[in-house]
Scaffold this motif. Structure first.
Motif, PDB file in Angstrom:
ATOM      1  N   UNK A 193       7.811-145.823 -18.251  1.00 42.17           N
ATOM      2  CA  UNK A 193       6.469-145.783 -18.503  1.00 42.17           C
ATOM      3  C   UNK A 193       6.086-146.233 -19.726  1.00 42.17           C
ATOM      4  N   UNK A 194       6.797-147.261 -20.358  1.00 42.75           N
ATOM      5  CA  UNK A 194       6.715-147.792 -21.711  1.00 42.75           C
ATOM      6  C   UNK A 194       5.420-148.260 -21.533  1.00 42.75           C
ATOM      7  N   UNK A 195       4.891-148.070 -23.076  1.00 43.49           N
ATOM      8  CA  UNK A 195       3.220-148.826 -22.889  1.00 43.49           C
ATOM      9  C   UNK A 195       3.309-149.658 -23.992  1.00 43.49           C
ATOM     10  N   UNK A 196       3.734-150.926 -23.829  1.00 41.48           N
ATOM     11  CA  UNK A 196       3.862-152.325 -24.885  1.00 41.48           C
ATOM     12  C   UNK A 196       4.687-151.509 -25.881  1.00 41.48           C
ATOM     13  N   UNK A 197       5.818-151.048 -25.357  1.00 43.17           N
ATOM     14  CA  UNK A 197       6.674-150.451 -26.492  1.00 43.17           C
ATOM     15  C   UNK A 197       8.371-150.812 -26.195  1.00 43.17           C
ATOM     16  N   UNK A 198       9.116-150.766 -27.269  1.00 40.46           N
ATOM     17  CA  UNK A 198      10.498-151.042 -27.353  1.00 40.46           C
ATOM     18  C   UNK A 198      11.155-149.991 -27.753  1.00 40.46           C
ATOM     19  N   UNK A 199      12.335-149.813 -27.147  1.00 39.08           N
ATOM     20  CA  UNK A 199      13.221-148.608 -27.355  1.00 39.08           C
ATOM     21  C   UNK A 199      14.681-149.013 -27.473  1.00 39.08           C
ATOM     22  N   UNK A 200      15.176-148.809 -28.518  1.00 35.13           N
ATOM     23  CA  UNK A 200      16.506-149.063 -29.055  1.00 35.13           C
ATOM     24  C   UNK A 200      17.327-147.980 -28.923  1.00 35.13           C
ATOM     25  N   UNK A 201      18.448-148.073 -28.274  1.00 39.10           N
ATOM     26  CA  UNK A 201      19.499-147.027 -28.155  1.00 39.10           C
ATOM     27  C   UNK A 201      20.720-147.229 -28.951  1.00 39.10           C
ATOM     28  N   UNK A 202      20.866-146.454 -29.798  1.00 41.61           N
ATOM     29  CA  UNK A 202      22.136-146.663 -30.788  1.00 41.61           C
ATOM     30  C   UNK A 202      23.205-145.847 -30.341  1.00 41.61           C
ATOM     31  N   UNK A 203      24.251-146.432 -29.835  1.00 43.44           N
ATOM     32  CA  UNK A 203      25.247-145.783 -29.274  1.00 43.44           C
ATOM     33  C   UNK A 203      26.184-145.437 -30.730  1.00 43.44           C
ATOM     34  N   UNK A 204      26.619-144.016 -30.207  1.00 48.88           N
ATOM     35  CA  UNK A 204      27.490-143.158 -31.481  1.00 48.88           C
ATOM     36  C   UNK A 204      28.528-144.140 -31.671  1.00 48.88           C
TER      37      UNK A 204
END
Length: 392
Positions: A193-204
């Motif tokens: 349900x991202x609303x005009x949004x960007x999510x970056x996943x930083x792997x450990x």
């Protein structure tokens, strides 16, 4: 050179842009594309600087704006989904949200450019060039589906792995500079349900991770992953099917957390999965005889430059303009290269600088989050805006 017969190989970005201008200038234009239809998928790309002006001159700037991703910002999360950072000032994929840049999906931009050309341009889908024989007055072309035709000029606009370039200039490895990484992208439902949004996943412990961004009014999302590898594309990509490329990604991300396991499940069924090298093309000359190169086929900057699309759009405009202005193809090709060689080199350097910055981040991966994971700053825009369009 009006009324000259021009064959363009490739119908992504540079090809349709070049076709538009050549058709406008009175050339007879044919575009051949290996895919059976316009290719779906691909990453979000950016139209910046003089490329915006080219689009305005084409009359498509407002339509491109209407198709922009329209992101409001980005956040960064760790393995457990805990937010490490959030901003509404910029995104990793597009940079400063207050700039005039337009971020748009590759397939959306391609569709807009193709439609702008109109019915006067001939498109041959599900076909490709298998041989070229240059004569003193024309180029004899044989197509994969068995046809044979003659053209005055042939232009390769079929990307970094251009088969047309290989026919005329030789094997890809003579011109490709691998930058040590690979990028994968595919479409998934926007189930978060991202609303005009960007999510970056930083792997450990890893400079790479994943990224998910909502697109097309939040109706879907695109996923990005990166892989470090010094193995050249001819080896890593050339021997692997799409299914095997997906297996490579799954293996590389087998220990990933956050939403990556679910995103990888969607990857297996994604029809628009795309996986390719971060690489550049460097040529001593962008033409040979009656054959020229435009966009990534001649001077790919790689996704790390943030400018490959814009340079391709500008390159198409300049090549068409010089063909219009010159009395013959030899003079036109030489003028095209004189006009753009410096601008191309400066934009390719942006990618090298950004990859060096990425290398510096690797030593601190898994520590403090990188809150500006791009090379988009004032010096970047000095390069972007360093070219002024000519009037043809």
């Amino acid at each position: 050179m009006r009324n000259a017969r021009v064959l363009i190989s490739g119908a992504s970005i540079a090809g349709p842009a070049l076709a538009y201008w050549l058709d406008r200038y009175g050339f007879q234009v044919t575009v051949v594309e290996r895919a059976a239809r316009p290719r779906p998928g691909g990453q979000a790309i950016d139209v910046r600087g003089p490329a915006l002006e080219v689009c305005e001159r084409m009359g498509v700037l407002e339509e491109i704006r209407a198709h922009r991703t329209g992101l409001r910002g980005m956040s960064m999360v760790d393995d457990d989904g805990k937010e490490l950072f959030s901003t509404t000032e910029r995104t990793a994929s597009g940079g400063d949200l207050n700039s005039s840049d337009i971020e748009i999906l590759r397939d959306d931009l391609s569709s807009v450019l193709m439609a702008a050309g109109g019915d006067g341009i001939e498109y041959l889908f599900n076909d490709s060039i298998v041989s070229l024989v240059q004569g003193p007055d024309e180029v004899a072309v044989t197509f994969h589906r068995g046809g044979a035709r003659a053209f005055d000029i042939v232009v390769a606009a079929d990307g970094v792995h251009s088969s047309t370039r290989a026919l005329v200039f030789g094997p890809e490895e003579d011109f490709l500079r691998h930058l040590g990484g690979y990028l994968g992208v595919w479409t998934v439902p926007n189930y978060l349900g991202l609303d005009r949004w960007e999510v970056i996943y930083q792997m450990a412990g890893d400079v790479w991770g994943g990224m998910m961004m909502s697109v097309r009014d939040n109706t879907e999302a695109r996923v990005y992953i990166g892989i470090d590898s010094e193995e050249p594309p001819g080896t890593l990509l050339g021997s692997r099917s799409v299914s095997e490329q997906k297996q490579l990604v799954a293996e590389r991300y087998r220990h990933a957390r956050w939403e990556m396991p679910r995103l990888l499940e969607y990857m297996w069924g994604a029809p628009d999965f795309h996986f390719d090298a971060a690489a550049q093309i460097h040529m001593d000359s962008w033409s040979r005889g009656r054959v020229a190169l435009v966009g990534d086929a001649g001077y790919c900057g790689s996704p790390a430059s943030g400018q490959s699309t814009s340079v391709a759009v500008v390159g198409a405009y300049v090549l068409a303009g010089e063909l219009k202005a010159a009395g013959d193809h030899t003079a036109a090709f030489a003028a095209y290269e004189r006009e753009l060689r410096g601008y191309v080199a400066a934009n390719q350097q942006l990618a090298l600088d950004n990859m060096a910055r990425k290398g510096a981040r690797e030593s601190s991966a898994g520590q403090e989050p990188d809150t500006n994971p791009t090379n988009i700053d004032n010096s970047f825009y000095e390069v972007v805006n360093s070219y002024t369009l000519k009037d043809y």
